[in-house]
Design an enzyme around this catalytic site. Structure first.
Site, PDB file in Angstrom:
ATOM      1  N   ILE A  52       0.807  -1.229   0.000  1.00  0.00           N
ATOM      2  CA  ILE A  52       0.000   0.000   0.000  1.00  0.00           C
ATOM      3  C   ILE A  52       0.836   1.273   0.000  1.00  0.00           C
ATOM      4  CG2 ILE A  52      -1.978  -1.080   1.119  1.00  0.00           C
ATOM      5  CD1 ILE A  52      -1.086   0.487   3.711  1.00  0.00           C
ATOM      6  N   TYR A  53       2.135   1.180   0.171  1.00  0.00           N
ATOM      7  CA  TYR A  53       2.961   2.391   0.205  1.00  0.00           C
ATOM      8  C   TYR A  53       2.925   3.074  -1.162  1.00  0.00           C
ATOM      9  CZ  TYR A  53       4.948   0.709   4.648  1.00  0.00           C
ATOM     10  OH  TYR A  53       5.142   0.274   5.943  1.00  0.00           O
ATOM     11  N   GLY A  54       2.475   4.301  -1.158  1.00  0.00           N
ATOM     12  CA  GLY A  54       2.326   5.021  -2.416  1.00  0.00           C
ATOM     13  C   GLY A  54       1.328   4.331  -3.336  1.00  0.00           C
TER      14      GLY A  54
END
Length: 196
Positions: A52-54
């Site tokens: 989910i990062y970025g």
């Protein structure tokens, strides 16, 4: 740099400090490559990301920077996490949207495979359930972990921000050993000491 072994994993010479690449997607490729090179030159060989990062872009930028840095894959450890669903989903994800959690077999397998694709690598050294889901079905987790391990896509497994009781519950129902519990800790996040 101090180096450590992580549990009973094959991770025997990991830097005691990991570089989290949560916000690396906000950098251009040249700067991202510089970040990776600088970390590696300072002895950091453990890199942490999550699907989910970025919205997935952080893993893409990290993978591109890793390739530009010309660091050998076998000289580093890469960890990713999955299970949280973003409101609008992820770029090139499996189409699921949230907000919420999904620890189903299909989603965990897709998340790991997509992360591997995003980074342009062949496997993850460790793959973690990203925060506890009170509705998790451990048989789904067990099947996903078995598949990922047998296919050689993931070498080690863990969790993130689980309590000892949640870890025990999952561990009793899966074949792989939970080796890692990545904890968020700070003045506003004291769960890891509140539980003791």
């Amino acid at each position: 740099m101090k180096y450590i072994s992580i549990g009973k994993t094959n991770i025997k010479n990991s830097s005691a400090v990991a570089l989290g690449v949560m916000r690396i997607d906000s950098y251009n490729l040249k700067d991202a490559t510089n970040i990776i090179n600088t970390a590696y030159e300072q002895g950091i060989n453990f890199f942490d990301t999550a699907d989910i990062y970025g919205a997935g872009k952080s893993s893409i930028v990290f993978g591109q920077a890793l390739k530009e840095a010309k660091i050998k894959r076998n000289d580093i450890y890469i960890q990713s996490k999955a299970g949280i669903l973003l409101e609008k989903g992820q770029i090139n994800g499996d189409g699921l949207t949230g907000p919420g959690f999904d620890f189903s077999k299909n989603h965990l397998i897709a998340a790991a495979e997509i992360e591997i694709q995003r980074m342009g690598v062949d496997y993850l050294d460790s793959f973690l359930l990203h925060r506890p889901d009170t509705l998790m079905e451990v048989d789904e987790i067990a099947e996903a972990f078995d598949y990922l391990y047998q296919k050689g896509l993931v070498k080690n497994f863990g969790v993130s921000n689980f309590t000892p009781y949640q870890i025990e519950y999952v561990q009793k129902n899966i074949n792989q050993r939970i080796e890692i519990n990545q904890l968020q800790f700070g003045l506003a996040h004291t769960l890891m000491i509140d539980e003791n």
